[in-house]
Design an enzyme around this catalytic site. Structure first.
Site, PDB file in Angstrom:
ATOM      1  CD  GLU A 119      -2.620  -1.055   2.681  1.00 29.56           C
ATOM      2  OE1 GLU A 119      -3.192  -2.080   3.034  1.00 29.56           O
ATOM      3  OE2 GLU A 119      -2.652   0.005   3.330  1.00 29.56           O
ATOM      4  CB  CYS A 132       2.171   7.277   3.734  1.00 35.51           C
ATOM      5  SG  CYS A 132       2.407   6.023   5.014  1.00 35.51           S
ATOM      6  CB  CYS A 139       4.975  -5.654   9.722  1.00 38.06           C
ATOM      7  SG  CYS A 139       6.276  -5.079  10.840  1.00 38.06           S
ATOM      8  CB  CYS A 143       2.784  -3.441  17.010  1.00 37.04           C
ATOM      9  SG  CYS A 143       4.528  -3.081  16.789  1.00 37.04           S
ATOM     10  CB  CYS A 146       0.091  -2.541  13.902  1.00 38.02           C
ATOM     11  SG  CYS A 146       0.562  -2.133  12.204  1.00 38.02           S
ATOM     12  CB  CYS A 361      -0.536   1.408   6.811  1.00 41.90           C
ATOM     13  SG  CYS A 361      -0.232   2.752   5.692  1.00 41.90           S
TER      14      CYS A 361
HETATM   15  N1  SAH Z   1       7.181  -0.239  11.420  1.00 43.91           N
HETATM   16  C1  SAH Z   1       7.473   1.116  11.542  1.00 43.91           C
HETATM   17  C2  SAH Z   1       6.885   1.968  10.428  1.00 43.91           C
HETATM   18  C3  SAH Z   1       5.526   1.618   9.941  1.00 43.91           C
HETATM   19  S1  SAH Z   1       4.228   1.869  11.121  1.00 43.91           S
HETATM   20  C4  SAH Z   1       7.046   1.634  12.918  1.00 43.91           C
HETATM   21  O1  SAH Z   1       6.375   0.898  13.629  1.00 43.91           O
HETATM   22  O2  SAH Z   1       7.420   2.743  13.252  1.00 43.91           O
HETATM   23  C5  SAH Z   1       4.182   3.652  11.181  1.00 43.91           C
HETATM   24  C6  SAH Z   1       3.501   4.170  12.412  1.00 43.91           C
HETATM   25  O3  SAH Z   1       2.121   3.854  12.377  1.00 43.91           O
HETATM   26  C7  SAH Z   1       4.040   3.599  13.704  1.00 43.91           C
HETATM   27  O4  SAH Z   1       4.269   4.623  14.648  1.00 43.91           O
HETATM   28  C8  SAH Z   1       2.899   2.711  14.129  1.00 43.91           C
HETATM   29  O5  SAH Z   1       2.915   2.444  15.488  1.00 43.91           O
HETATM   30  C9  SAH Z   1       1.704   3.503  13.666  1.00 43.91           C
HETATM   31  N2  SAH Z   1       0.443   2.748  13.604  1.00 43.91           N
HETATM   32  C10 SAH Z   1       0.273   1.470  13.239  1.00 43.91           C
HETATM   33  N3  SAH Z   1      -1.044   1.137  13.285  1.00 43.91           N
HETATM   34  C11 SAH Z   1      -1.707   2.249  13.701  1.00 43.91           C
HETATM   35  C12 SAH Z   1      -3.082   2.542  13.950  1.00 43.91           C
HETATM   36  N4  SAH Z   1      -4.027   1.639  13.763  1.00 43.91           N
HETATM   37  N5  SAH Z   1      -3.392   3.791  14.353  1.00 43.91           N
HETATM   38  C13 SAH Z   1      -2.447   4.731  14.512  1.00 43.91           C
HETATM   39  N6  SAH Z   1      -1.135   4.515  14.293  1.00 43.91           N
HETATM   40  C14 SAH Z   1      -0.768   3.283  13.890  1.00 43.91           C
HETATM   41 FE1  SF4 Z   2       5.212  -3.487  12.085  1.00 42.13          FE
HETATM   42 FE2  SF4 Z   2       2.917  -2.211  12.501  1.00 42.13          FE
HETATM   43 FE3  SF4 Z   2       4.596  -2.630  14.527  1.00 42.13          FE
HETATM   44 FE4  SF4 Z   2       5.271  -0.840  12.602  1.00 42.13          FE
HETATM   45  S1  SF4 Z   2       3.532  -0.690  14.032  1.00 42.13           S
HETATM   46  S2  SF4 Z   2       6.544  -2.437  13.525  1.00 42.13           S
HETATM   47  S3  SF4 Z   2       4.315  -1.847  10.823  1.00 42.13           S
HETATM   48  S4  SF4 Z   2       3.498  -4.230  13.343  1.00 42.13           S
END
Ligand code: SAH
Ligand code: SF4
Length: 370
Positions: A119, A132, A139, A143, A146, A361
């Site tokens: 995406e 973006c 991934c 987390c 996410c 995302c």
């Molecule tokens: N993996 C990297 C970059 C991609 S995620 C990272 O974790 O930093 C980019 C950002 O989006 C991260 O800060 C992540 O915690 C945040 N993010 C992921 N899912 C989200 C959600 N549902 N709402 C808000 N922020 C989110």
């Molecule tokens: Fe991976 Fe999502 Fe965690 Fe970023 S926030 S490290 S994309 S699982």
């Protein structure tokens, strides 16, 4: 800097026209031009007894004019165009879905020749057009809040594919210029280090997309050794560190990879980044309802933020269907912001773009797989 961002948004208001992919175009014959440096191209042109000025012409077609085929490159001799087409490809992806919001945000789902999808998003704002982009298909970190990590990681994206996403988004901004690029889509950029750094260089290069280094942000879940390595690259890009919790115990509940990395190690790595680059690190902090959004969390976060040269981006969580997390109330968000601000921390609360922007995302890709 406040970067309006792709995940801080909702899906509901999108119209989701399925772009008719029709018959898949033939697979690429060669290496993508988006993954080729001027030096590599010069070597190829030498081998093919072509004058060097043709490299410049080719790069202009690729990056300035965004040519989608070699036939379009009208000031290159026909024979050269044919030879190029035998060795290289340009635009390997197919747009599977284009999701446009009323406020101008557009999210694309791209399919690569091997069938994997990723995406990328255009987030337009006054005076700023932000792309973006993703660095991996899925991934591996997982987390708990996410969408991107729900199915693990399928593979890394190549440097060419990372750059191509920025080009796809740039096509959407025309006639505006693409001003900012954030590596905040699917995946963990520093777990795909080489491809990410090459892509940053091409996106930044004057022969490439020409986006200022300070307008490029790489976001990481926190890999200290890779953060140091990035600091040594001689790039002036912004590093965003996804902190999300002010204590190791809470952080480990949210981010599986935090099990082996302490906040202290991250603070050290962030200090190193500042010392080497002179660039303040952005601490990203998702506000999760009744998980990490209470006043003691804010006070502890302020202490951490002040222990290094940093600024804080508070991100109201964008709920993901099937996950049990919610967004705190407006009041809770404001209290949290105030507690940081009154302690002298440079803090931005990311403005939610209401119900009128793209989804978190990873959601589009999951939706398509379902
Ligand atoms: N993996 C990297 C970059 C991609 S995620 C990272 O974790 O930093 C980019 C950002 O989006 C991260 O800060 C992540 O915690 C945040 N993010 C992921 N899912 C989200 C959600 N549902 N709402 C808000 N922020 C989110
Ligand atoms: Fe991976 Fe999502 Fe965690 Fe970023 S926030 S490290 S994309 S699982």
């Amino acid at each position: 800097m406040v970067v309006a961002i792709c995940y801080n948004s909702r899906m509901d208001d999108f119209s989701l026209p399925q772009v008719d992919s029709g018959d898949a175009s033939p697979p690429p014959v060669g290496r993508s031009l988006f993954g080729s440096t001027p030096d590599e191209l010069t070597a190829w042109f030498d081998q093919h007894r072509q004058p060097k000025f043709r490299v410049k012409q080719l790069l202009e077609w690729v990056y300035e004019k965004g040519a989608e085929s070699f036939e379009a490159m009208s000031n290159l001799p026909k024979t050269l165009r044919a030879e190029l087409a035998n060795s290289f490809s340009v635009f390997d992806s197919e747009i599977v879905t284009r999701a446009a919001s009323k406020d101008g945000t557009v999210k694309l789902l791209l399919r690569w020749p091997d069938g994997q999808t990723s995406e990328c998003v255009l987030i337009p704002a006054e005076q700023r057009q932000t792309a973006c982009i993703s660095t991996q298909v899925g991934c591996a970190v997982g987390c708990v809040f996410c969408a991107s990590g729900l199915d693990g990681v399928a593979r890394n994206l190549s440097s060419a594919q990372i750059v191509e996403q920025a080009m796809r988004v740039r096509q959407l901004c025309v006639p505006e210029r693409l001003t900012n690029v954030v590596f905040m889509g699917l995946g963990e950029p520093l777990a795909n280090y080489g491809a990410t750094v090459s892509a940053v260089r091409t996106i930044n290069a004057s022969w490439g997309l020409g986006v200022g280094a300070r307008k490029i942000t790489v976001s990481t879940v926190g890999l200290p050794s890779q953060m140091r390595r990035l600091a040594d690259e001689g790039l002036q890009i912004t590093l965003a560190l996804s902190l999300h919790a002010p204590s190791d115990s809470l952080r480990r509940e949210l981010i599986p990879w935090a099990e082996s990395v302490s906040i202290n190690e991250l603070v050290e790595a962030a200090r190193y980044y500042f010392d080497k680059t002179g660039r303040e690190v952005t601490l990203e902090y998702i506000l999760l309802d009744r998980v990490n959004d209470q006043p003691p969390h804010a006070r502890e976060l302020a202490r951490l933020a002040k222990s290094m040269r940093s600024n804080v981006n508070l991100i109201p969580y964008n709920p993901v269907p099937s996950l049990p997390y919610g967004q705190p109330s407006e009041k809770t968000q404001q209290v949290f912001l105030k507690l940081l601000a009154e302690r002298g921390v440079n803090t931005h609360l990311r403005k939610s773009r209401g119900s009128d922007v793209a989804a978190a995302c990873g959601q589009l890709r999951r939706q398509q797989k379902a």
